[in-house]
Write an enzyme that holds these catalytic residues in place. Structure first.
Site, PDB file in Angstrom:
ATOM      1  N   PRO A  66       0.784  -1.236   0.000  1.00  0.00           N
ATOM      2  CA  PRO A  66       0.000   0.000   0.000  1.00  0.00           C
ATOM      3  C   PRO A  66       0.822   1.296   0.000  1.00  0.00           C
ATOM      4  O   PRO A  66       0.556   2.197  -0.800  1.00  0.00           O
ATOM      5  CB  PRO A  66      -0.831  -0.108   1.288  1.00  0.00           C
ATOM      6  CG  PRO A  66      -0.907  -1.571   1.583  1.00  0.00           C
ATOM      7  CD  PRO A  66       0.395  -2.150   1.098  1.00  0.00           C
ATOM      8  N   LYS A 174       4.986   8.935 -11.402  1.00  0.00           N
ATOM      9  CA  LYS A 174       3.708   8.280 -11.092  1.00  0.00           C
ATOM     10  C   LYS A 174       2.741   9.234 -10.373  1.00  0.00           C
ATOM     11  O   LYS A 174       1.543   9.250 -10.676  1.00  0.00           O
ATOM     12  CB  LYS A 174       4.005   7.033 -10.239  1.00  0.00           C
ATOM     13  CG  LYS A 174       2.820   6.402  -9.575  1.00  0.00           C
ATOM     14  CD  LYS A 174       1.847   5.746 -10.540  1.00  0.00           C
ATOM     15  CE  LYS A 174       0.620   5.252  -9.790  1.00  0.00           C
ATOM     16  NZ  LYS A 174      -0.413   4.746 -10.641  1.00  0.00           N
ATOM     17  N   LYS A 249      -3.932   8.943  -0.453  1.00  0.00           N
ATOM     18  CA  LYS A 249      -2.481   8.832  -0.191  1.00  0.00           C
ATOM     19  C   LYS A 249      -1.689   9.491  -1.329  1.00  0.00           C
ATOM     20  O   LYS A 249      -0.798  10.307  -1.099  1.00  0.00           O
ATOM     21  CB  LYS A 249      -2.092   7.359  -0.075  1.00  0.00           C
ATOM     22  CG  LYS A 249      -0.588   7.103  -0.016  1.00  0.00           C
ATOM     23  CD  LYS A 249      -0.210   5.673  -0.424  1.00  0.00           C
ATOM     24  CE  LYS A 249      -0.505   5.376  -1.861  1.00  0.00           C
ATOM     25  NZ  LYS A 249       0.025   4.138  -2.400  1.00  0.00           N
TER      26      LYS A 249
END
Ligand code: NAD
Length: 300
Positions: A66, A174, A249
């Site tokens: 994660p 990313k 996140k």
């Protein structure tokens, strides 16, 4: 064929590990969730009881976890367990496909390099459909030799491999992408909702916008309006896919990055605020395209 230790068999990791099996790799698999390990073992992987166990005898480690704290603990260790840098065989290639902060990716990469290992940060784009189809895009950071070594493994799970630059660069590229994705998903949701509010059929409207100047990935591959595309999370009660908590996140990471470089990212900041509110309303574990529900008229 070489042996790959696969750590983290969630929405993304499980189909990625299965593709490695399909391509003939031996896979030694571990996840904290026993059912996930059983699912990949049923396809031919060796079920392992810890990450260290999985990496024992492997030529390559691929992790799909994660967040940065998980990647850091896996490779560098923590108070509970040794890190893989202390346990894996010399010359093991280490590839982290998780989306994490660039600083942690750099720290782990440099620690690995210090010990003589090749380490690549290789976050992915393409979602669960790309993971299942084996068409992911890998965005790599690391030295040239390490990335070259990783290419055959990554090709077994994806169709595009980019080398963004040195350690941590894959993660930076990313989060630029995911900040843009969040903005596109919010924009697509509000445009579709406005059309529906004014009597348009969302499928017809989507077909029009897809080939018009508003066309984008959310419309093409991941329509947020239930019923428009049969195979996407929106048509499955927003289950599976890419969790709102993970998008929150990533948007936190992009805003931290923007702050450090004094980059102006008002759209990213607004998208973060919208996804945080959506998570606070109990949607954290649902797919991120459920942001559509913040805009649509549920009584319609
Ligand atoms: P997920 O929550 O479905 O899977 C994560 C898995 O890691 C879980 O099965 C969890 O049990 C396991 N895990 C956590 N800590 C572990 C540990 N210490 N050892 C072993 N296993 C552990 O998440 P996901 O959707 O598969 O995403 C994984 C990563 O890929 C994230 O960084 C995410 O941001 C990124 N990503 C996701 C998507 C997507 O569409 N889901 C797309 C691109 C990138």
């Amino acid at each position: 064929m070489s042996t790959v230790a696969f750590i983290g068999l969630g929405n993304m990791g499980l189909p990625m590990a299965i593709n490695l099996l399909h391509k003939g790799y031996n896979v030694r698999a571990f996840d904290l969730v026993a059912d996930a390990v059983a699912a990949v073992a049923a396809k031919g992987a060796t079920a392992c009881h810890s990450a260290v166990d999985a990496a024992t005898g492997a030529d390559v480690v691929v992790s799909m976890l994660p967040a940065g704290k998980h990647t850091r603990a896996l490779y560098l260790g923590d108070s509970d367990s040794e890190g893989l840098l202390q346990t894996v065989a010399e010359d093991t290639l280490l590839i982290d496909c998780s989306t994490i902060d660039a600083a942690t990716a750099k720290e782990v990469s440099l620690s690995a390099e210090d010990k003589g290992f090749d380490f690549v940060d290789a976050p992915v784009s393409g979602g669960t459909s790309g993971a299942t189809a084996g068409t992911l895009t890998f965005i790599c950071g690391g030295n040239v030799a390490a990335v070259e070594r990783a290419k055959p493994i990554l090709s077994a799970m994806g169709s595009n491999i980019f080398h963004a630059g040195g350690p941590g660069s894959g993660q930076l590229a990313k989060i630029c992408n995911n900040m843009l994705l969040s903005v596109l998903m919010v924009g697509t949701s509000e445009a579709l909702s406005m059309g529906i509010d004014n009597g348009l059929d969302p499928k017809v409207l989507s077909d029009i916008m897809k080939v018009s100047s508003g066309g984008n990935w959310a419309l093409e591959k991941y329509n947020p309006c239930p019923g428009v595309m049969p195979e996407v999370p929106a048509s499955k009660g927003y289950q599976g896919g890419f969790m709102v908590d993970l998008m929150v996140k990533d948007l936190g990471l992009s805003q931290e990055t923007a702050l450090k470089s004094l980059s102006s990212t008002p759209m990213g900041a607004l998208a973060r605020a919208l996804f945080v509110a959506h998570a606070r309303n109990g949607n954290g574990r649902r797919d991120f395209s459920s942001i559509f529900e913040q805009f649509c008229n549920k009584k319609a």
